[in-house]
Design a protein around this motif. Structure first.
Motif, PDB file in Angstrom:
ATOM      1  N   PHE A 184       0.835  -1.202   0.000  1.00 40.12           N
ATOM      2  CA  PHE A 184       0.000   0.000   0.000  1.00 40.12           C
ATOM      3  C   PHE A 184       0.874   1.258   0.000  1.00 40.12           C
ATOM      4  O   PHE A 184       0.655   2.182  -0.795  1.00 40.12           O
ATOM      5  CB  PHE A 184      -0.937  -0.017   1.211  1.00 40.12           C
ATOM      6  CG  PHE A 184      -1.823   1.183   1.317  1.00 40.12           C
ATOM      7  CD1 PHE A 184      -2.941   1.316   0.502  1.00 40.12           C
ATOM      8  CD2 PHE A 184      -1.544   2.192   2.223  1.00 40.12           C
ATOM      9  CE1 PHE A 184      -3.766   2.432   0.589  1.00 40.12           C
ATOM     10  CE2 PHE A 184      -2.360   3.308   2.315  1.00 40.12           C
ATOM     11  CZ  PHE A 184      -3.468   3.432   1.494  1.00 40.12           C
ATOM     12  N   VAL A 185       1.887   1.297   0.875  1.00 42.98           N
ATOM     13  CA  VAL A 185       2.767   2.466   0.970  1.00 42.98           C
ATOM     14  C   VAL A 185       3.562   2.639  -0.324  1.00 42.98           C
ATOM     15  O   VAL A 185       3.688   3.755  -0.850  1.00 42.98           O
ATOM     16  CB  VAL A 185       3.704   2.351   2.191  1.00 42.98           C
ATOM     17  CG1 VAL A 185       4.774   3.429   2.159  1.00 42.98           C
ATOM     18  CG2 VAL A 185       2.905   2.445   3.482  1.00 42.98           C
ATOM     19  N   LEU A 186       4.095   1.549  -0.848  1.00 40.93           N
ATOM     20  CA  LEU A 186       4.862   1.635  -2.094  1.00 40.93           C
ATOM     21  C   LEU A 186       3.980   2.114  -3.248  1.00 40.93           C
ATOM     22  O   LEU A 186       4.427   2.909  -4.087  1.00 40.93           O
ATOM     23  CB  LEU A 186       5.505   0.285  -2.419  1.00 40.93           C
ATOM     24  CG  LEU A 186       6.637  -0.134  -1.480  1.00 40.93           C
ATOM     25  CD1 LEU A 186       7.117  -1.534  -1.822  1.00 40.93           C
ATOM     26  CD2 LEU A 186       7.784   0.858  -1.515  1.00 40.93           C
ATOM     27  N   ASN A 187       2.745   1.670  -3.271  1.00 41.29           N
ATOM     28  CA  ASN A 187       1.817   2.126  -4.303  1.00 41.29           C
ATOM     29  C   ASN A 187       1.540   3.627  -4.165  1.00 41.29           C
ATOM     30  O   ASN A 187       1.479   4.341  -5.172  1.00 41.29           O
ATOM     31  CB  ASN A 187       0.506   1.327  -4.244  1.00 41.29           C
ATOM     32  CG  ASN A 187      -0.440   1.734  -5.355  1.00 41.29           C
ATOM     33  OD1 ASN A 187      -0.051   1.766  -6.524  1.00 41.29           O
ATOM     34  ND2 ASN A 187      -1.671   2.050  -5.008  1.00 41.29           N
ATOM     35  N   LEU A 188       1.395   4.104  -2.949  1.00 37.23           N
ATOM     36  CA  LEU A 188       1.189   5.542  -2.743  1.00 37.23           C
ATOM     37  C   LEU A 188       2.401   6.353  -3.183  1.00 37.23           C
ATOM     38  O   LEU A 188       2.259   7.450  -3.732  1.00 37.23           O
ATOM     39  CB  LEU A 188       0.891   5.835  -1.266  1.00 37.23           C
ATOM     40  CG  LEU A 188      -0.503   5.506  -0.774  1.00 37.23           C
ATOM     41  CD1 LEU A 188      -0.600   5.754   0.731  1.00 37.23           C
ATOM     42  CD2 LEU A 188      -1.550   6.335  -1.509  1.00 37.23           C
ATOM     43  N   LEU A 189       3.596   5.795  -2.962  1.00 38.14           N
ATOM     44  CA  LEU A 189       4.804   6.499  -3.396  1.00 38.14           C
ATOM     45  C   LEU A 189       4.903   6.533  -4.924  1.00 38.14           C
ATOM     46  O   LEU A 189       5.324   7.538  -5.502  1.00 38.14           O
ATOM     47  CB  LEU A 189       6.046   5.833  -2.800  1.00 38.14           C
ATOM     48  CG  LEU A 189       6.222   6.000  -1.290  1.00 38.14           C
ATOM     49  CD1 LEU A 189       7.367   5.125  -0.792  1.00 38.14           C
ATOM     50  CD2 LEU A 189       6.447   7.453  -0.925  1.00 38.14           C
ATOM     51  N   ASP A 190       4.527   5.432  -5.565  1.00 41.07           N
ATOM     52  CA  ASP A 190       4.577   5.372  -7.025  1.00 41.07           C
ATOM     53  C   ASP A 190       3.449   6.161  -7.679  1.00 41.07           C
ATOM     54  O   ASP A 190       3.613   6.717  -8.765  1.00 41.07           O
ATOM     55  CB  ASP A 190       4.506   3.915  -7.505  1.00 41.07           C
ATOM     56  CG  ASP A 190       5.787   3.147  -7.222  1.00 41.07           C
ATOM     57  OD1 ASP A 190       6.844   3.789  -7.031  1.00 41.07           O
ATOM     58  OD2 ASP A 190       5.727   1.899  -7.175  1.00 41.07           O
ATOM     59  N   ASN A 191       2.293   6.207  -7.023  1.00 40.62           N
ATOM     60  CA  ASN A 191       1.103   6.865  -7.575  1.00 40.62           C
ATOM     61  C   ASN A 191       0.474   7.771  -6.516  1.00 40.62           C
ATOM     62  O   ASN A 191      -0.583   7.454  -5.970  1.00 40.62           O
ATOM     63  CB  ASN A 191       0.072   5.815  -8.018  1.00 40.62           C
ATOM     64  CG  ASN A 191       0.665   4.814  -8.982  1.00 40.62           C
ATOM     65  OD1 ASN A 191       1.105   5.183 -10.049  1.00 40.62           O
ATOM     66  ND2 ASN A 191       0.710   3.554  -8.580  1.00 40.62           N
ATOM     67  N   PRO A 192       1.115   8.893  -6.219  1.00 38.46           N
ATOM     68  CA  PRO A 192       0.559   9.755  -5.153  1.00 38.46           C
ATOM     69  C   PRO A 192      -0.783  10.340  -5.556  1.00 38.46           C
ATOM     70  O   PRO A 192      -1.023  10.608  -6.738  1.00 38.46           O
ATOM     71  CB  PRO A 192       1.607  10.862  -5.011  1.00 38.46           C
ATOM     72  CG  PRO A 192       2.390  10.838  -6.265  1.00 38.46           C
ATOM     73  CD  PRO A 192       2.306   9.454  -6.830  1.00 38.46           C
ATOM     74  N   PRO A 193      -1.677  10.523  -4.575  1.00 36.42           N
ATOM     75  CA  PRO A 193      -2.984  11.116  -4.893  1.00 36.42           C
ATOM     76  C   PRO A 193      -2.821  12.598  -5.242  1.00 36.42           C
ATOM     77  O   PRO A 193      -1.829  13.235  -4.891  1.00 36.42           O
ATOM     78  CB  PRO A 193      -3.772  10.937  -3.591  1.00 36.42           C
ATOM     79  CG  PRO A 193      -2.746  10.789  -2.527  1.00 36.42           C
ATOM     80  CD  PRO A 193      -1.538  10.183  -3.170  1.00 36.42           C
ATOM     81  N   LYS A 194      -3.795  13.118  -5.945  1.00 33.94           N
ATOM     82  CA  LYS A 194      -3.797  14.547  -6.285  1.00 33.94           C
ATOM     83  C   LYS A 194      -3.935  15.352  -4.994  1.00 33.94           C
ATOM     84  O   LYS A 194      -4.649  14.950  -4.075  1.00 33.94           O
ATOM     85  CB  LYS A 194      -4.981  14.870  -7.198  1.00 33.94           C
ATOM     86  CG  LYS A 194      -4.968  14.131  -8.506  1.00 33.94           C
ATOM     87  CD  LYS A 194      -4.171  14.900  -9.519  1.00 33.94           C
ATOM     88  CE  LYS A 194      -4.342  14.238 -10.891  1.00 33.94           C
ATOM     89  NZ  LYS A 194      -3.081  14.055 -11.560  1.00 33.94           N
ATOM     90  N   PRO A 195      -3.255  16.492  -4.890  1.00 36.02           N
ATOM     91  CA  PRO A 195      -3.375  17.307  -3.676  1.00 36.02           C
ATOM     92  C   PRO A 195      -4.800  17.847  -3.527  1.00 36.02           C
ATOM     93  O   PRO A 195      -5.390  18.318  -4.490  1.00 36.02           O
ATOM     94  CB  PRO A 195      -2.371  18.444  -3.887  1.00 36.02           C
ATOM     95  CG  PRO A 195      -1.931  18.367  -5.311  1.00 36.02           C
ATOM     96  CD  PRO A 195      -2.316  17.042  -5.857  1.00 36.02           C
ATOM     97  N   ASN A 196      -5.312  17.754  -2.288  1.00 34.19           N
ATOM     98  CA  ASN A 196      -6.657  18.273  -2.031  1.00 34.19           C
ATOM     99  C   ASN A 196      -6.565  19.760  -1.686  1.00 34.19           C
ATOM    100  O   ASN A 196      -5.479  20.346  -1.634  1.00 34.19           O
ATOM    101  CB  ASN A 196      -7.356  17.471  -0.931  1.00 34.19           C
ATOM    102  CG  ASN A 196      -6.636  17.552   0.400  1.00 34.19           C
ATOM    103  OD1 ASN A 196      -5.839  18.461   0.637  1.00 34.19           O
ATOM    104  ND2 ASN A 196      -6.910  16.603   1.282  1.00 34.19           N
TER     105      ASN A 196
END
Length: 92
Positions: A66-78
């Protein structure tokens, strides 16, 4: 993070019940060391274990992915993140 106590003395006064002191002395004698060395060595080992547990983060395989996926594909800034970035830039 907790504050570290700073002392100007290397002394560590401590009173313990006689039965507990006798048990510590017996353990020190079994290891053929002084009471001071026995207590200090074991207290430092316990301190290292506590510090390690507090400072190290352990993730299971699912959490790691999950963490690695967030690093590779960060969410758009809110909106809040964008506002915080603008506020920080304005301070500089």
């Amino acid at each position: 993070m907790p504050r570290v106590a700073i002392e100007t003395s290397s002394r560590f006064p401590m009173q313990i019940p006689a039965a507990e002191k006798a048990r510590l002395m017996r353990a020190a004698a079994l290891e053929r060391t002084s009471l001071k060395d026995f207590v200090l060595r074991n207290a430092l080992q316990a301190a290292e274990a506590v510090i390690e547990k507090a400072e190290r983060l352990s993730l299971d395989e699912e959490q790691t992915r999950f963490v690695l996926n967030l690093l590779d594909n960060p969410p758009k800034p809110n909106a809040k993140l964008q506002a915080a970035a603008r506020s920080l830039a304005a301070r500089k």
